[in-house]
Design a protein around this motif. Structure first.
Motif, PDB file in Angstrom:
ATOM      1  N   GLU A  76      42.029  70.402 -30.600  1.00  0.00           N
ATOM      2  CA  GLU A  76      41.998  71.841 -30.878  1.00  0.00           C
ATOM      3  C   GLU A  76      43.163  72.314 -31.744  1.00  0.00           C
ATOM      4  OE1 GLU A  76      44.200  70.899 -27.252  1.00  0.00           O
ATOM      5  OE2 GLU A  76      42.113  70.527 -27.751  1.00  0.00           O
ATOM      6  N   ASN A  77      44.091  71.443 -32.062  1.00  0.00           N
ATOM      7  CA  ASN A  77      45.192  71.784 -32.968  1.00  0.00           C
ATOM      8  C   ASN A  77      44.978  71.204 -34.361  1.00  0.00           C
ATOM      9  OD1 ASN A  77      46.788  73.182 -31.025  1.00  0.00           O
ATOM     10  ND2 ASN A  77      47.251  71.197 -30.115  1.00  0.00           N
ATOM     11  N   THR A  78      43.786  70.708 -34.620  1.00  0.00           N
ATOM     12  CA  THR A  78      43.492  70.020 -35.879  1.00  0.00           C
ATOM     13  C   THR A  78      42.681  70.896 -36.823  1.00  0.00           C
ATOM     14  OG1 THR A  78      43.474  67.904 -34.711  1.00  0.00           O
ATOM     15  CG2 THR A  78      42.477  67.951 -36.897  1.00  0.00           C
ATOM     16  N   ASP A  79      43.179  71.004 -38.053  1.00  0.00           N
ATOM     17  CA  ASP A  79      42.442  71.624 -39.148  1.00  0.00           C
ATOM     18  C   ASP A  79      41.897  70.486 -40.008  1.00  0.00           C
ATOM     19  OD1 ASP A  79      43.279  74.193 -38.330  1.00  0.00           O
ATOM     20  OD2 ASP A  79      45.119  74.024 -39.497  1.00  0.00           O
ATOM     21  N   VAL A  80      40.652  70.589 -40.429  1.00  0.00           N
ATOM     22  CA  VAL A  80      40.005  69.533 -41.203  1.00  0.00           C
ATOM     23  C   VAL A  80      39.558  70.117 -42.540  1.00  0.00           C
ATOM     24  CG1 VAL A  80      38.068  67.902 -41.292  1.00  0.00           C
ATOM     25  CG2 VAL A  80      39.209  68.388 -39.101  1.00  0.00           C
ATOM     26  N   VAL A  81      39.937  69.446 -43.631  1.00  0.00           N
ATOM     27  CA  VAL A  81      39.543  69.881 -44.971  1.00  0.00           C
ATOM     28  C   VAL A  81      38.804  68.741 -45.658  1.00  0.00           C
ATOM     29  CG1 VAL A  81      40.339  70.637 -47.245  1.00  0.00           C
ATOM     30  CG2 VAL A  81      41.497  71.469 -45.188  1.00  0.00           C
ATOM     31  N   VAL A  82      37.541  68.981 -46.004  1.00  0.00           N
ATOM     32  CA  VAL A  82      36.749  68.007 -46.751  1.00  0.00           C
ATOM     33  C   VAL A  82      37.066  68.211 -48.227  1.00  0.00           C
ATOM     34  CG1 VAL A  82      34.428  67.206 -47.319  1.00  0.00           C
ATOM     35  CG2 VAL A  82      34.952  67.996 -44.989  1.00  0.00           C
ATOM     36  N   VAL A 107      35.394  73.121 -46.333  1.00  0.00           N
ATOM     37  CA  VAL A 107      34.912  72.232 -47.397  1.00  0.00           C
ATOM     38  C   VAL A 107      35.266  72.866 -48.737  1.00  0.00           C
ATOM     39  CG1 VAL A 107      32.875  71.181 -48.476  1.00  0.00           C
ATOM     40  CG2 VAL A 107      32.999  71.384 -45.984  1.00  0.00           C
ATOM     41  N   LEU A 108      35.906  72.094 -49.603  1.00  0.00           N
ATOM     42  CA  LEU A 108      36.190  72.575 -50.950  1.00  0.00           C
ATOM     43  C   LEU A 108      34.885  72.715 -51.720  1.00  0.00           C
ATOM     44  CD1 LEU A 108      39.215  70.313 -51.969  1.00  0.00           C
ATOM     45  CD2 LEU A 108      39.282  72.655 -51.125  1.00  0.00           C
ATOM     46  N   GLY A 109      34.847  73.668 -52.630  1.00  0.00           N
ATOM     47  CA  GLY A 109      33.668  73.800 -53.479  1.00  0.00           C
ATOM     48  C   GLY A 109      33.534  75.194 -54.056  1.00  0.00           C
ATOM     49  N   ASN A 110      32.635  75.298 -54.998  1.00  0.00           N
ATOM     50  CA  ASN A 110      32.366  76.544 -55.701  1.00  0.00           C
ATOM     51  C   ASN A 110      31.661  77.526 -54.756  1.00  0.00           C
ATOM     52  OD1 ASN A 110      31.286  78.584 -57.345  1.00  0.00           O
ATOM     53  ND2 ASN A 110      31.013  77.190 -59.066  1.00  0.00           N
ATOM     54  N   PRO A 111      32.243  78.699 -54.556  1.00  0.00           N
ATOM     55  CA  PRO A 111      31.637  79.661 -53.636  1.00  0.00           C
ATOM     56  C   PRO A 111      30.353  80.298 -54.160  1.00  0.00           C
ATOM     57  CG  PRO A 111      33.538  80.637 -54.705  1.00  0.00           C
ATOM     58  CD  PRO A 111      33.504  79.183 -55.117  1.00  0.00           C
ATOM     59  N   ARG A 112      30.026  80.081 -55.431  1.00  0.00           N
ATOM     60  CA  ARG A 112      28.817  80.695 -55.996  1.00  0.00           C
ATOM     61  C   ARG A 112      27.540  79.949 -55.620  1.00  0.00           C
ATOM     62  NH1 ARG A 112      31.878  80.147 -60.645  1.00  0.00           N
ATOM     63  NH2 ARG A 112      33.479  81.727 -60.651  1.00  0.00           N
ATOM     64  N   HIS A 113      27.694  78.763 -55.043  1.00  0.00           N
ATOM     65  CA  HIS A 113      26.549  77.938 -54.680  1.00  0.00           C
ATOM     66  C   HIS A 113      26.649  77.541 -53.215  1.00  0.00           C
ATOM     67  CE1 HIS A 113      26.064  77.524 -59.009  1.00  0.00           C
ATOM     68  NE2 HIS A 113      27.305  77.089 -59.071  1.00  0.00           N
TER      69      HIS A 113
END
Length: 177
Positions: A76-82, A107-113
């Motif tokens: 519960e103290n973990t942040d996860v970034v793909v 998740v990284l990525g374009n917010p327009r899609h």
């Protein structure tokens, strides 16, 4: 709560920064992951790389922190970034991450899609409530384009969250409206 003199003393190196129990796990070896993990460590996160592909994990040449091939043991103290939404393992890795009691997933990525993680998770019959736990876009909106800039924006958003301010953090649910 720290007061202004405590903050100033830390900024001037007169006092150690308070510790944190937060961890950051970057998913998939990538240029963004390399910077993200370096910067996260610098600002007090415990860091690890989750890379299910043994060959790609070996390519990090020890530049990465501890590498794991599975999502087990996240708490519960973990942040996860793909850091790469084009990988074929995206759905299975995210499904396994969401089965853990992690604090935050982005998740990284374009917010327009719509992110490809949505379809990948649906194909694996992951419930919509779990899919909704995945934040996208993430980080501060500073117009990032390069891997170091993307990492800075992401870490800045996580720091703002850790410090109790939204500061324009894109990873909050209401930012998707």
């Amino acid at each position: 709560m720290t007061d202004e003199s405590d903050t100033c003393a830390v900024a001037h190196g007169e006092r150690a920064a308070p510790g944190t129990d937060r961890a950051l796990v970057a998913v998939f070896a990538s240029p963004v992951a390399r910077y993200l993990l370096r910067y996260a460590r610098d600002v007090g996160f415990r860091v690890a790389l989750l890379e299910p592909d043994a060959e790609r994990a070996r390519e990090t040449d020890g530049a990465a922190p501890p590498v794991t091939s599975t999502a087990s043991g996240l708490d519960e103290n973990t942040d996860v970034v793909v850091t790469d939404h084009h990988r074929g393992e995206l759905g299975t890795v995210l499904r396994d991450v969401l089965a853990q009691p992690v604090r935050w997933v982005g998740v990284l990525g374009n917010p327009r899609h719509e992110g490809p993680h949505v379809a990948a998770l649906r194909e694996l019959d992951v419930p919509q409530a779990e899919i909704d736990r995945v934040h996208r876009p993430i980080g501060l909106n500073i117009g990032s384009r390069t891997p170091p800039e993307i990492a800075v924006a992401t870490i800045a958003g996580l720091l703002a969250d850790r410090n109790g301010t939204d500061a324009g953090f894109l990873g909050r649910r209401e930012a998707h409206a």
